[in-house]
Design a protein around this motif. Structure first.
Motif, PDB file in Angstrom:
ATOM      1  N   UNK A  19       8.787  -6.659  -3.308  1.00 14.28           N
ATOM      2  CA  UNK A  19       8.746  -7.611  -4.427  1.00 14.28           C
ATOM      3  C   UNK A  19       9.272  -6.999  -5.735  1.00 14.28           C
ATOM      4  N   UNK A  20       8.961  -5.753  -5.979  1.00 16.00           N
ATOM      5  CA  UNK A  20       9.429  -5.072  -7.212  1.00 16.00           C
ATOM      6  C   UNK A  20      10.926  -4.953  -7.251  1.00 16.00           C
ATOM      7  N   UNK A  21      11.518  -4.671  -6.090  1.00 18.43           N
ATOM      8  CA  UNK A  21      12.972  -4.551  -6.063  1.00 18.43           C
ATOM      9  C   UNK A  21      13.649  -5.883  -6.365  1.00 18.43           C
ATOM     10  N   UNK A  22      13.043  -6.947  -5.730  1.00 16.00           N
ATOM     11  CA  UNK A  22      13.618  -8.279  -5.945  1.00 16.00           C
ATOM     12  C   UNK A  22      13.554  -8.654  -7.437  1.00 16.00           C
ATOM     13  N   UNK A  80      -1.092   0.053   3.527  1.00 12.83           N
ATOM     14  CA  UNK A  80       0.329   0.365   3.699  1.00 12.83           C
ATOM     15  C   UNK A  80       1.144  -0.886   3.576  1.00 12.83           C
ATOM     16  N   UNK A  81       0.671  -1.975   4.204  1.00 13.06           N
ATOM     17  CA  UNK A  81       1.405  -3.245   4.134  1.00 13.06           C
ATOM     18  C   UNK A  81       1.521  -3.718   2.674  1.00 13.06           C
ATOM     19  N   UNK A  82       0.437  -3.553   1.968  1.00 15.48           N
ATOM     20  CA  UNK A  82       0.453  -3.995   0.556  1.00 15.48           C
ATOM     21  C   UNK A  82       1.464  -3.196  -0.247  1.00 15.48           C
ATOM     22  N   UNK A  83       1.519  -1.894   0.066  1.00 16.81           N
ATOM     23  CA  UNK A  83       2.476  -1.054  -0.660  1.00 16.81           C
ATOM     24  C   UNK A  83       3.892  -1.466  -0.347  1.00 16.81           C
TER      25      UNK A  83
END
Length: 521
Positions: free
Chosen positions: A22-25, A13-16
């Motif tokens: 990160x993807x949003x950034x 879950x943390x990885x997700x």
């Protein structure tokens, strides 16, 4: 077991969550770059459009300038072609006019010839009619003779022929003279006009050459120096120049005597230098004469070159140029040979132009026609034949060679200009004052004229008058009739023309006078 399962789940879950953050950034950053790239692309496109428009305008301007330049060159070529076409058309028109004029002249000459032919035909018809009448009279005469005298036809015929022979000859001669005179007047009208115009346009002064030259001295004291001790100087001068020096009592003068004007000129110039220098002795004389001869040779070439330039003659061989220059120091019957040749050349050029021939070729032949009179070596050939050989040797035109060789009828004339050169030579030589005739030859010619007239029957006296230009013949009235006088004049003129050589023309006048004298007492 459950604790072991929870840890991986939490880790996932943390990885997700981290991945989403990160993807949003990174998504925001890439969008900004894309927008910036699009703006740069639009700017590049705008700049490219501006540059393309400018380049397009420049290319259009260059194209227009090139078009204007090509159009101007094309117009210039078209104008030049039009000018050449117009010039060609003008030349063609001029040639057509010339051809038309010549055609008209030929038609006129043909008409004149036709008229002469018609006149001759009419004259022939008249002669035939006269012959018919004579035949009729002859038959009547024969019948009368047979009836009255009882003569045979042959005897009557012989008497009739004898009685009518003289009358027929007289009438035939009269008719012949009329026909010849009329044909000569019509045929020679244009020729006389051309000859007179040629003579008027080339009226040149004539000088008579002598066989002696008088060398003037400042004082008679110089005569002694020229004679030298025991006459050695004068002998050296005569040996070196080939000229006879006559030192007599003539004050301040020495006479140079020679038939060669070139030698006399060399002697005169050499004496002039020797007298000016003051050193007169045999060695110095030979040196000065040799130097003078070389300088005069250069002067001869210069005279020849100046002559052909003035006459407009080109391409003459250098040896012929030298011969033309030597003509200046030659004379023919007292007439300077170069002056005579120049006059003949001008006459030939004018006459050839009037007759539609090549004036340059005629002028060339006229200048060279007497080159045989100045040979470098003695020869047995006449000057006309020798001149023809020289012209042929130095590459002259065959027409020029033939004109030179045939101008005294020593060979056959093969070209049209040959009789022109002969005529112009006679015109120049026969001009009053042009030539000097030796007294003995003149007296002999007068005697030959009178003796020729005295050979005819019935001639009582004959006189050559007007310097041999007219022959007056007095006949006996009892032996020569009026009809015989005309016949006698014609026959004498023909005989003089065929048997004698003379300048100009000779008029033959036959005079018949009948006197009846009685005394009233």
């Amino acid at each position: 077991m459950e604790s072991q399962l929870i840890i991986p789940i939490i880790t996932g879950i943390v990885s997700i969550v981290l991945g989403l953050l990160l993807g949003k950034i990174f998504g925001k950053n890439s969008k900004a770059k894309i927008e910036e790239a699009e703006r740069k692309a639009e700017q590049i496109l705008a700049d490219a459009n501006v540059k393309s428009e400018n380049l397009k305008k420049e290319r259009l301007l260059e194209a227009k300038e090139k078009f204007v330049q090509l159009k101007a060159e094309h117009d210039k070529e078209v104008l030049e072609k039009n000018r050449k076409v117009n010039d060609a058309e003008n030349r063609i028109k001029q040639k057509e006019q010339t051809i038309n004029q010549k055609t008209e002249q030929l038609d006129k000459q043909i008409k004149e010839n036709d008229s002469i032919k018609d006149h001759l035909n009419r004259q022939i018809e008249v002669v035939n009619q006269k012959r018919t009448e004579l035949e009729k009279h002859q038959e009547e005469h024969i019948r009368k003779l047979e009836k009255i005298a009882g003569l045979s036809a042959e005897d009557a015929k012989a008497q009739l022929i004898e009685s009518l022979k003289q009358e027929a000859q007289t009438r035939a001669l009269s008719l012949q003279q009329e026909i010849i005179e009329e044909a000569r007047q019509k045929a020679n009208k244009e020729a006389r006009k051309i000859v007179i115009q040629s003579i008027q346009r080339t009226a040149a002064e004539q000088t008579i050459e002598n066989t002696v030259t008088v060398f003037q001295l400042e004082s008679d004291e110089i005569k002694g120096q020229i004679i030298g001790r025991e006459g050695r100087n004068i002998r050296a001068i005569e040996a070196a120049t080939g000229v006879d020096l006559v030192v007599d009592d003539t004050p301040e003068a020495i006479i140079l005597s020679s038939f060669d004007p070139l030698r006399r000129e060399i002697a005169r110039l050499s004496l002039q230098r020797l007298v000016s220098d003051g050193r007169i002795h045999p060695a110095r004389i030979e040196e000065v004469v040799e130097k003078t001869r070389k300088q005069l040779e250069e002067q001869v070439i210069e005279i020849g070159e100046r002559t052909i330039i003035e006459l407009g003659i080109h391409g003459l061989h250098k040896e012929l140029v030298r011969i033309v220059g030597k003509m200046r120091f030659r004379s023919s019957y007292g007439q300077n040979l170069l002056m005579h040749s120049r006059e003949v050349a001008n006459l030939c050029g004018i006459m050839a132009s009037e007759l539609g021939l090549n004036p340059k070729l005629a002028k060339r032949a006229g200048l060279l026609h007497d080159i045989g009179k100045v040979p470098d070596e003695e020869t047995e050939l006449s000057h006309a034949l020798l001149g023809g050989k020289l012209a042929e040797k130095y590459g002259e035109n065959p027409a020029v060679v033939n004109a030179i060789a045939a101008h005294h009828d020593e060979t056959e004339m093969q070209y049209v200009i040959s009789p022109i050169i002969q005529a112009c030579d006679a015109i120049s030589g026969a001009r009053p004052g042009a030539r000097r005739e030796i007294m003995q030859q003149y007296i002999q010619r007068i005697k030959d004229l009178e003796n020729l007239a005295m050979t005819y029957n019935g001639v009582e006296k004959a006189y050559a008058i007007q310097a041999g230009r007219e022959l007056r013949v007095i006949v006996e009235a009892d032996k020569v009739t009026d009809g015989d006088s005309e016949k006698l004049s014609f026959e004498m003129a023909q005989k003089i023309q065929t048997e004698m050589t003379y300048p100009g023309q000779i008029r033959v006048t036959v005079i018949r006078e009948k006197r009846a004298v009685n005394v009233a007492r």
